[in-house]
Design a protein around this motif. Structure first.
Motif: not given
Lengths: 309, 309
Positions: A2-8, A14-18, A63-66, A301-302
């Motif tokens: 998965k890809i997680g994005i932490d938008l600040g 962002g990162g690649l997450v298992s 997924g993107i956290g906003v 991110i995770i």
């Protein structure tokens, strides 16, 4: 994968997450705030960069956290304070640009999800994570899933009123919890004590009023300073007020405390537990456990990577 | 076919409930408070009486709503104020005595479940029911199921503090919500206004201080009385404080108001909605709907029947 994005407000991390929550690759780029279009395109670029690191493994979710009000059901960012998104179809744009399924959510919610799935509260089904930072954010988890309410905005505990007729809040109410229990509030309370007590050791740790951090009062207390101990005691009392309200309402199995102040660990949690044990409504049966967050900044991110689960 | 029991301080009410929430038969008997054993046996007797009315149809569940702290997971009544149950294995006893599967829960929770399954909020997945009575109780429903927290005690919103350093509560805190927002509180506020305003029409409706009900101030307001209108306005402000806290925390699709005061309908809900619209944190996106309960006193029996679902 998965890809997680932490938008600040400052960076897009962002990162690649298992699938078992390991952060395999991490990247960060400054947040462009010129226009909605420029920011959307910068986020898509980060996602494509991370995707390229997956060595051809299938990415099943982005997924993107906003940092604001994101409606997870519609994929639309309703509003953010420091970012040029207003009713922006962020999930729709990312799907179109990257060809990947995308879910969005609030950043505090993403962090809470990470701590319950893989961090401090991994043994619990129902938990609330309270983040003590500039304000107070919270994420509510039921049965290992985020609860976001009818519009994605649930968890705004920072704007529960704990002091009616108290300090004015930019939300329109007075005496909101975050004006008394956030890291910002603790710093203000520390500076007020310094002005009242020029003899206090608070000055040794902070040097100047501008040098105050969330740690200053705790450090002074540990050095035996009376004014420092008073600041901490009063802060813990303020903090307990909202914590007891949440327990009386939800009785979660665990509350996870995150943000810089939570790094004080038991120096914060032990006195807090004492007040809560005395004042929470049900003195019988199971108690809510208090935990310190474990995943630090990576939680955003995770957790974002699992927003679609 | 199910059996629902609403155990109150005064009466044991119970009934036979169809799988679609219809109350087919209803009975009531005074609550025996002499001893735990006598009360247990009285409840079993009511259940067996109702079972006999089922004409041989299979009873697949018995549920009991209890006026206190009932742990739905263990089946144990932890504590009740007015009933001789302390750590009483109520579900275990009923199973043994009647041969029927039994689930217990809090009575306010049972009523909330009934309103979401079959009453005012039947179109909603996530809702909170707030009951304005002697105190303030609440039931929290997520995805059409009760949320009861780690020990069955979730929903104690009556003991969120809305006035720190306010009136002392028997829970150990000060300024609890139910001391300002319950029907009892409204009556107290009405009597205080009567003492201050001997000229007010409040006296016409109540006759004496002992004659005050939750309706008195509303009736006087409708008759153009200024003191009555002031009591209602202040009461709605108090009520809004806890309602906004709950919305900021949970953003439920709906809040259902129950109890005598809620019978005022829009006279209560319209001004409440106005304050909430102005002060709740997220001014964007979907709003929480305010509803009046529909099932009245039967909600406790009907909801109890579905506690095991």
């Amino acid at each position: 994968m998965k890809i997680g994005i932490d938008l600040g407000g400052t960076n897009i991390a962002g990162g690649l997450v298992s699938d078992d929550g390991k952060l395999l690759y991490k990247t960060s780029t400054p947040t462009v705030t010129d226009s909605e279009g420029a920011l959307l395109s910068a986020i898509a670029k980060v996602i494509n960069e991370i995707k390229a690191q997956a060595d051809g493994a299938e990415i099943d979710a982005v997924g993107i956290g906003v940092p604001g009000h994101a409606d997870d059901k519609t994929g639309i960012v309703v509003y953010c304070n420091n970012i040029p998104f207003v009713n922006t179809d962020l999930a729709g744009y990312i799907k179109k640009e990257t060809g990947l399924p995308c879910t969005i959510g609030n950043d505090a919610n993403a962090a809470a999800l990470a701590e319950v799935l893989f961090g401090a509260a991994r043994g619990y089904q129902n938990a609330v994570m309270i983040t003590l930072g500039t304000g107070i954010g919270a994420g509510i988890i039921f049965n290992k899933k985020l609860f976001t309410g009818c519009n994605g905005a649930a968890g705004e505990i920072g704007h529960m009123v704990i002091c009616p007729d108290g300090i004015e809040c930019n939300c329109g109410r007075r005496g909101c919890y975050e004006l008394y229990g956030s890291a910002t509030a603790l710093k203000r309370q520390t500076r007020e004590a310094m002005k009242k007590h020029p003899e206090s050791k608070l000055w040794e740790f902070a040097k100047t009023l501008d040098g105050v951090t969330g740690k200053t009062a705790f450090d002074a207390m540990r050095a035996g300073d009376k004014a420092g101990a008073e600041v901490v005691n009063q802060y813990v009392r303020y903090l307990s007020s909202g914590v007891i309200d949440i327990i009386n309402l939800l009785f979660p199995e665990a509350i996870i405390f995150g943000g810089g102040v939570a790094k004080e660990g038991e120096a914060l949690l032990a006195p807090l537990r004492e007040i809560v044990d005395r004042e929470c409504y049900s003195l019988h049966g199971n108690k809510t456990h208090f935990l310190s967050a474990e995943l630090g900044n990576d939680a955003g991110i995770i957790g974002a990577a699992f927003l679609g689960e």
